[in-house]
Design an enzyme around this catalytic site. Structure first.
Site, PDB file in Angstrom:
ATOM      1  N   SER A   1       0.847  -1.179   0.000  1.00 52.40           N
ATOM      2  CA  SER A   1       0.000   0.000   0.000  1.00 52.40           C
ATOM      3  C   SER A   1       0.891   1.240   0.000  1.00 52.40           C
ATOM      4  O   SER A   1       2.075   1.175   0.350  1.00 52.40           O
ATOM      5  CB  SER A   1      -0.905  -0.006   1.242  1.00 52.40           C
ATOM      6  OG  SER A   1      -1.760   1.122   1.274  1.00 52.40           O
ATOM      7  N   CYS A   2       0.312   2.378  -0.400  1.00 55.62           N
ATOM      8  CA  CYS A   2       1.044   3.652  -0.376  1.00 55.62           C
ATOM      9  C   CYS A   2       0.011   4.765  -0.300  1.00 55.62           C
ATOM     10  O   CYS A   2      -1.003   4.627   0.381  1.00 55.62           O
ATOM     11  CB  CYS A   2       1.954   3.786  -1.598  1.00 55.62           C
ATOM     12  SG  CYS A   2       1.087   3.765  -3.184  1.00 55.62           S
ATOM     13  N   GLY A   3       0.231   5.874  -0.984  1.00 54.73           N
ATOM     14  CA  GLY A   3      -0.736   6.951  -0.974  1.00 54.73           C
ATOM     15  C   GLY A   3      -1.865   6.750  -1.960  1.00 54.73           C
ATOM     16  O   GLY A   3      -3.034   6.913  -1.634  1.00 54.73           O
ATOM     17  N   TRP A  49      -3.892   4.423   0.607  1.00 59.87           N
ATOM     18  CA  TRP A  49      -4.320   5.321   1.670  1.00 59.87           C
ATOM     19  C   TRP A  49      -5.368   6.324   1.208  1.00 59.87           C
ATOM     20  O   TRP A  49      -6.145   6.850   2.015  1.00 59.87           O
ATOM     21  CB  TRP A  49      -3.131   6.046   2.291  1.00 59.87           C
ATOM     22  CG  TRP A  49      -3.453   6.515   3.667  1.00 59.87           C
ATOM     23  CD1 TRP A  49      -3.678   7.799   4.094  1.00 59.87           C
ATOM     24  CD2 TRP A  49      -3.638   5.686   4.821  1.00 59.87           C
ATOM     25  NE1 TRP A  49      -3.989   7.824   5.426  1.00 59.87           N
ATOM     26  CE2 TRP A  49      -3.968   6.530   5.906  1.00 59.87           C
ATOM     27  CE3 TRP A  49      -3.561   4.309   5.043  1.00 59.87           C
ATOM     28  CZ2 TRP A  49      -4.213   6.048   7.181  1.00 59.87           C
ATOM     29  CZ3 TRP A  49      -3.803   3.823   6.308  1.00 59.87           C
ATOM     30  CH2 TRP A  49      -4.129   4.692   7.365  1.00 59.87           C
ATOM     31  N   GLY A  82      -1.510   4.034  -4.674  1.00 57.35           N
ATOM     32  CA  GLY A  82      -1.256   2.845  -5.473  1.00 57.35           C
ATOM     33  C   GLY A  82      -0.099   2.961  -6.444  1.00 57.35           C
ATOM     34  O   GLY A  82       0.076   2.085  -7.289  1.00 57.35           O
TER      35      GLY A  82
END
Length: 285
Positions: free
Chosen positions: A240-242, A269, A244
């Protein structure tokens, strides 16, 4: 030119160096994508012949709530055909930040059943540092359409329900590519309306820690050590990240390190951080 065209276009792996690409530029069947986003998207120079894989444009689903959402198979097929890609093409993706959004292009193509794709190690900064040629950015690609057809693979891009299940699965690890400060909730989120912090049970592994000071991906042994420190003995990894994008840098690093059970949380996120009792958030390291 004949000597250049005799070189194999089969990438040696998910990552290729500048020498590999430079020796093959201009070879029929090779497509170079500039997958830059944000401030790098409109840069005035590019690797010669590069075509725009526009993650801020046609290569995302703008009807979705989260940015950079993967488009459906029909939309993706049309966008990639418009860029002149055939099912037999070889694609190398790069971006203006280094190894950042290019990994997203690599993962999307693989998720749509296309394996002849690699990321340029170090991206445009490494290309320039080596003194290689660039050209002024011209008009959008206007060449022949390609014959690419998306063949979606299940499980490579997953939703919040799958991530919730992974967080409860002792055999899986959810790794967060954002900075450690955003993970802890001590730095603000760049997108308004999102909570700070992380998913309960997720582990912080900032994508930049997979790269050396030169912006190149670290050697496979170092990558394996980094993932082992984060995930322990778990081999099934979710990223996961901000939005994708840099989660796919973790996917690239894990692939290079020898992991094979990998999935990217498409909403990341931008979805999980929206206030919701169904998606809990905790703060702290």
């Amino acid at each position: 030119m004949a000597a250049v065209r005799s070189r194999s276009l089969t990438p040696p792996g998910p990552l290729v160096g500048g020498d590999w690409l430079a020796e093959r530029l201009g070879t029929p069947g090779l497509v170079v994508f500039d997958a830059s986003v944000g401030a790098h998207r409109d840069a005035d120079r590019r690797i010669p012949g590069a075509r725009p894989f526009d993650l801020d444009g046609a290569l995302s689903d703008h009807d979705a709530a989260a940015p950079h959402t993967m488009p459906g198979a029909a939309q993706f097929t049309e966008a990639v055909r418009t860029l002149g890609v055939d099912d037999t093409s070889t694609v190398v993706a790069y971006d203006g930040a280094g190894v950042y959004s290019s990994a997203r292009a690599w993962w999307m193509l693989r998720a749509m059943g296309f394996d002849r794709v690699a990321v340029l190690d170090g991206g445009l900064p490494a290309w320039l540092a080596a003194g290689r040629a660039v050209e002024e950015r011209g008009p959008a690609y206007e060449g022949p359409r390609g014959s690419f057809t998306a063949r979606p693979r299940a499980g490579m891009l997953v939703d919040a329900a799958a991530v919730s299940a992974a967080l409860a699965d002792p055999a899986a690890a959810v790794l967060d590519a954002r900075t450690r400060e955003r993970f802890a909730g001590t730095a603000p989120e760049p997108r308004p309306g999102l909570r700070g912090g992380h998913m309960p049970g997720a582990v912080s592994l900032p994508f930049g820690e997979l790269q050396g000071p030169d912006g190149l991906m670290r050697p496979a042994a170092e990558l394996r050590t980094a993932f082992g420190a984060a995930a322990g003995e778990r081999e099934r990894l979710y990223f996961s990240c901000g939005s994708g994008v840099t989660a796919c840098v973790l996917a690239l690093g894990a692939d290079l390190a020898g992991y094979r059970e990998l999935a990217v949380y498409d909403g990341s996120w931008s979805e999980w951080g929206v206030p919701s009792p169904e998606r809990p958030v905790v703060q702290g390291a």
